[in-house]
Design a protein around this motif. Structure first.
Motif, PDB file in Angstrom:
ATOM      1  N   ALA A 136       0.994  -1.408  -0.080  1.00 19.27           N
ATOM      2  CA  ALA A 136      -0.128   0.089  -0.041  1.00 19.27           C
ATOM      3  C   ALA A 136       0.828   1.187  -0.066  1.00 19.27           C
ATOM      4  CB  ALA A 136      -0.908   0.015   1.370  1.00 19.27           C
ATOM      5  N   VAL A 137       1.815   1.079   0.617  1.00 12.38           N
ATOM      6  CA  VAL A 137       2.737   2.379   0.901  1.00 12.38           C
ATOM      7  C   VAL A 137       3.551   2.479  -0.550  1.00 12.38           C
ATOM      8  CG1 VAL A 137       5.046   3.235   1.875  1.00 12.38           C
ATOM      9  CG2 VAL A 137       3.338   2.443   3.302  1.00 12.38           C
ATOM     10  N   GLU A 138       3.839   1.526  -1.233  1.00 14.59           N
ATOM     11  CA  GLU A 138       4.560   1.491  -2.502  1.00 14.59           C
ATOM     12  C   GLU A 138       3.632   2.140  -3.536  1.00 14.59           C
ATOM     13  OE1 GLU A 138       7.666   1.538  -3.499  1.00 14.59           O
ATOM     14  OE2 GLU A 138       7.986   1.366  -1.617  1.00 14.59           O
ATOM     15  N   ALA A 139       2.298   1.679  -3.527  1.00 10.87           N
ATOM     16  CA  ALA A 139       1.350   2.187  -4.469  1.00 10.87           C
ATOM     17  C   ALA A 139       0.780   3.602  -4.018  1.00 10.87           C
ATOM     18  CB  ALA A 139      -0.090   1.425  -4.295  1.00 10.87           C
ATOM     19  N   ASN A 140       0.992   4.084  -2.942  1.00  5.97           N
ATOM     20  CA  ASN A 140       0.745   5.486  -2.570  1.00  5.97           C
ATOM     21  C   ASN A 140       1.863   6.385  -3.138  1.00  5.97           C
ATOM     22  OD1 ASN A 140      -0.500   7.653  -1.330  1.00  5.97           O
ATOM     23  ND2 ASN A 140       0.743   7.554   0.468  1.00  5.97           N
ATOM     24  N   LYS A 141       3.235   5.686  -3.077  1.00 11.85           N
ATOM     25  CA  LYS A 141       4.319   6.550  -3.504  1.00 11.85           C
ATOM     26  C   LYS A 141       4.039   6.714  -5.058  1.00 11.85           C
ATOM     27  CE  LYS A 141       8.401   5.228  -1.727  1.00 11.85           C
ATOM     28  NZ  LYS A 141       9.509   4.323  -1.570  1.00 11.85           N
ATOM     29  N   GLU A 142       3.746   5.681  -5.787  1.00 12.74           N
ATOM     30  CA  GLU A 142       3.781   5.683  -7.074  1.00 12.74           C
ATOM     31  C   GLU A 142       2.537   6.936  -7.561  1.00 12.74           C
ATOM     32  OE1 GLU A 142       5.554   4.006  -9.460  1.00 12.74           O
ATOM     33  OE2 GLU A 142       6.694   3.811  -7.781  1.00 12.74           O
ATOM     34  N   GLU A 143       1.596   6.728  -6.743  1.00 10.56           N
ATOM     35  CA  GLU A 143       0.691   7.681  -7.272  1.00 10.56           C
ATOM     36  C   GLU A 143       0.864   9.108  -6.665  1.00 10.56           C
ATOM     37  OE1 GLU A 143      -2.785   9.257  -8.886  1.00 10.56           O
ATOM     38  OE2 GLU A 143      -2.135   7.264  -8.961  1.00 10.56           O
ATOM     39  N   LYS A 144       1.725   9.335  -5.844  1.00  6.41           N
ATOM     40  CA  LYS A 144       2.017  10.572  -5.236  1.00  6.41           C
ATOM     41  C   LYS A 144       3.143  11.086  -6.130  1.00  6.41           C
ATOM     42  CE  LYS A 144       4.137  13.046  -1.152  1.00  6.41           C
ATOM     43  NZ  LYS A 144       4.321  12.737   0.481  1.00  6.41           N
ATOM     44  N   ILE A 145       3.977  10.341  -6.802  1.00  7.89           N
ATOM     45  CA  ILE A 145       4.863  10.820  -7.692  1.00  7.89           C
ATOM     46  C   ILE A 145       4.334  11.287  -9.028  1.00  7.89           C
ATOM     47  CG2 ILE A 145       6.983  10.148  -9.418  1.00  7.89           C
ATOM     48  CD1 ILE A 145       7.679   7.989  -6.951  1.00  7.89           C
ATOM     49  N   LYS A 146       3.179  10.233  -9.681  1.00  5.21           N
ATOM     50  CA  LYS A 146       2.597  10.587 -10.765  1.00  5.21           C
ATOM     51  C   LYS A 146       1.756  12.226 -10.605  1.00  5.21           C
ATOM     52  CE  LYS A 146      -0.668   8.715 -13.938  1.00  5.21           C
ATOM     53  NZ  LYS A 146      -1.439   7.709 -14.088  1.00  5.21           N
ATOM     54  N   THR A 147       1.252  12.184  -9.490  1.00  2.88           N
ATOM     55  CA  THR A 147       0.470  13.436  -9.294  1.00  2.88           C
ATOM     56  C   THR A 147       1.461  14.728  -9.171  1.00  2.88           C
ATOM     57  OG1 THR A 147      -1.253  12.297  -7.695  1.00  2.88           O
ATOM     58  CG2 THR A 147      -1.101  14.655  -7.633  1.00  2.88           C
ATOM     59  N   PHE A 148       2.457  14.552  -8.420  1.00  2.00           N
ATOM     60  CA  PHE A 148       3.281  15.881  -8.207  1.00  2.00           C
ATOM     61  C   PHE A 148       3.744  16.212  -9.549  1.00  2.00           C
ATOM     62  CE2 PHE A 148       7.163  18.052  -6.971  1.00  2.00           C
ATOM     63  CZ  PHE A 148       6.758  19.140  -6.110  1.00  2.00           C
ATOM     64  N   VAL A 149       4.685  15.308 -10.360  1.00  2.00           N
ATOM     65  CA  VAL A 149       5.134  15.483 -11.624  1.00  2.00           C
ATOM     66  C   VAL A 149       4.069  16.077 -12.606  1.00  2.00           C
ATOM     67  CG1 VAL A 149       6.018  14.297 -13.721  1.00  2.00           C
ATOM     68  CG2 VAL A 149       6.850  13.533 -11.545  1.00  2.00           C
TER      69      VAL A 149
END
Length: 135
Positions: A60-73
């Motif tokens: 879940a943390v990894e999935a959240n990290k991926e989404e956070k990166i995508k959103t911020f980029v």
């Protein structure tokens, strides 16, 4: 003393060592946990359920990290800035896949929500270099 558990709506709830765990009956470790419950092996039940819970948490943390990166980029790359995009866990500058250190740096900046304009400028300079070995 028996290990307290409850099976309800195809979810096994087990209380062991002061912790409550829930495990769906279709989980890959269900049979092993059930066998350990029947054998009243508290240490094994705890280890199995604790490892499963940690595994789910880290996923879940990894999935959240991926989404956070995508959103911020996507937020950082507006029309007035060069286009960097994040797709399927990979960073692109235009159509060029970014590799190695620069991609990891952008990911790290994005996770901390730091602007990465200086990294974009570095990428632009690399792309302008006539030597194909530079990119």
């Amino acid at each position: 003393m028996n290990i307290p558990f409850l099976l309800q709506d195809n979810v096994l709830t087990v209380v062991v060592k002061g912790h409550s765990f829930q495990l769906p009956v279709n989980n890959k470790i269900f049979k092993t946990v059930k066998d350990a419950l029947v054998a009243n092996d508290e240490a094994l039940v705890f280890r199995l359920l604790d490892e499963e819970e940690k595994s789910r948490y880290f996923k879940a943390v990894e999935a959240n990290k991926e989404e956070k990166i995508k959103t911020f980029v996507s937020k950082e790359t507006t029309s007035d800035k060069p286009k960097v995009r994040y797709e399927d866990g990979q960073l692109f500058y235009g159509d060029e896949l970014l590799h190695h250190v620069i991609a990891e740096k952008i990911r790290a900046y994005a996770l901390l929500e730091l602007p990465f304009d200086s990294l974009i400028k570095f990428i632009e300079n690399l792309m302008d270099n006539p030597s194909k070995n530079a990119v």
